[in-house]
Design an enzyme around this catalytic site. Structure first.
Site, mmCIF file in Angstrom:
data_model
loop_
_atom_site.group_PDB
_atom_site.id
_atom_site.type_symbol
_atom_site.label_atom_id
_atom_site.label_comp_id
_atom_site.label_asym_id
_atom_site.label_seq_id
_atom_site.Cartn_x
_atom_site.Cartn_y
_atom_site.Cartn_z
ATOM 1 N N ASP A 27 8.660 -3.337 -5.680
ATOM 2 C CA ASP A 27 7.764 -2.129 -5.564
ATOM 3 C C ASP A 27 8.518 -0.661 -5.471
ATOM 4 O O ASP A 27 8.129 0.060 -4.621
ATOM 5 C CB ASP A 27 6.810 -2.199 -4.249
ATOM 6 C CG ASP A 27 6.043 -3.413 -4.527
ATOM 7 O OD1 ASP A 27 6.068 -4.133 -5.599
ATOM 8 O OD2 ASP A 27 4.908 -3.699 -3.753
ATOM 9 N N LYS A 139 1.206 -6.957 -9.454
ATOM 10 C CA LYS A 139 0.752 -7.789 -8.245
ATOM 11 C C LYS A 139 -0.283 -7.015 -7.807
ATOM 12 O O LYS A 139 -0.114 -5.664 -7.386
ATOM 13 C CB LYS A 139 1.632 -8.309 -7.424
ATOM 14 C CG LYS A 139 2.267 -6.963 -6.503
ATOM 15 C CD LYS A 139 3.420 -7.572 -5.862
ATOM 16 C CE LYS A 139 4.318 -6.599 -5.055
ATOM 17 N NZ LYS A 139 3.566 -5.952 -3.836
ATOM 18 N N CYS A 172 5.647 -5.113 1.735
ATOM 19 C CA CYS A 172 5.452 -6.215 0.502
ATOM 20 C C CYS A 172 6.869 -7.032 0.428
ATOM 21 O O CYS A 172 6.833 -8.010 -0.074
ATOM 22 C CB CYS A 172 5.457 -5.302 -0.508
ATOM 23 S SG CYS A 172 3.882 -4.568 -0.637
HETATM 24 N N1 TIU Z 1 5.181 -2.166 -1.523
HETATM 25 C C1 TIU Z 1 4.627 -1.858 -0.477
HETATM 26 O O1 TIU Z 1 5.283 -2.141 0.707
HETATM 27 N N2 TIU Z 1 3.358 -1.486 -0.363
HETATM 28 C C2 TIU Z 1 2.826 -0.839 0.877
HETATM 29 O O2 TIU Z 1 1.590 -0.560 0.727
HETATM 30 N N3 TIU Z 1 3.693 -0.406 1.613
HETATM 31 C C3 TIU Z 1 3.297 0.028 2.915
HETATM 32 O O3 TIU Z 1 4.066 0.307 3.854
HETATM 33 N N4 TIU Z 1 2.054 0.310 2.961
#
Ligand code: TIU
Length: 230
Positions: A27, A139, A172
């Protein structure tokens, strides 16, 4: 390079078979890293996540040069939001007293609709763009294994071990390592290539991974990985 490589790690050295190890970059999307994105709207500290780009590029280059498989993930929804877990949708702005988190998934932000596939903000930052041969997993949730093809792709490549990087450590990155561990993958998180929105969360998340002889896996610094791959 052939056979197993070994690096210093916690709770003990991590050995991985190069041909059966993939790099998993979680991500590294503009929505989580850049100003005006979903992460900033959530209240995340962007400095730390931005600082993880350069070390992640070093790791990515080293793994590419070593001929390893590379997987990238992106969190996001289809434009109708039909694939969005309802809990993710309803809990964003509904909290009593919320004055900060005024935009929610699917709303229009400065980089397009927040966390929606195909939007500029949903894509990976310029520095870490995937190469054509690399796998990109879209995802709908926090973990990379729920409602995606990643398990099948990892199996198809014969992957048994994962080097894991990306954001955010507490969200994530951790969820994915836990999902992977339950499916029998040996995971090693790389400290300098993951970052959280809160430094206490990052420390606690990494400590939990290797606690008790490796509850969910291993944690290693970047330098030993670069050394062993060079
Ligand atoms: N990629 C990921 O961690 N998505 C999130 O929503 N992270 C947060 O810290 N909210």
């Amino acid at each position: 390079k052939q056979g197993f490589l070994t690096i210093e790690a916690k709770p003990y050295p991590f050995s991985f078979p190069l041909k059966h190890t993939a790099l998993l970059v979680i991500d590294m999307q503009r929505d989580f890293i850049c100003a005006g994105g979903f992460g900033e709207i959530q209240g995340g500290n962007l400095e730390a996540v931005q600082a993880s780009i350069a070390p992640t590029k070093q790791l990515l280059d080293a793994c590419r040069d070593a001929g390893m498989h590379v997987f990238h993930t992106r969190e996001g929804q289809v434009p109708s939001l039909a694939d969005c877990p309802s809990s993710k949708l309803v809990r964003q702005a509904a909290a009593p007293g919320n004055t900060q988190h005024l935009k929610v998934i699917g709303d229009k932000g400065e980089m397009g609709r927040l966390l929606v596939r195909g939007e500029y903000g949903h894509d990976i930052v310029d520095e870490l763009q995937p190469l054509p041969a690399e796998v990109v997993i879209d995802k709908p949730g926090k973990g990379s294994f729920w409602n995606t093809q990643i398990l099948h792709k990892l199996k198809a490549y014969g992957i048994t071990h994962l080097l894991v990087s990306g954001v955010t450590t507490e969200c994530c990155f951790s969820t994915t390592i836990r999902e992977a561990n339950d499916r029998g993958f040996e995971c090693c998180g790389i400290v300098q290539t993951t970052a959280g929105y809160n430094s206490d969360f990052k420390t606690a998340s990494l400590d939990m991974i290797y606690w008790s002889q490796g509850l969910f896996g291993f944690v290693a610094d970047l330098q030993p990985v670069l050394d062993v791959l060079s």
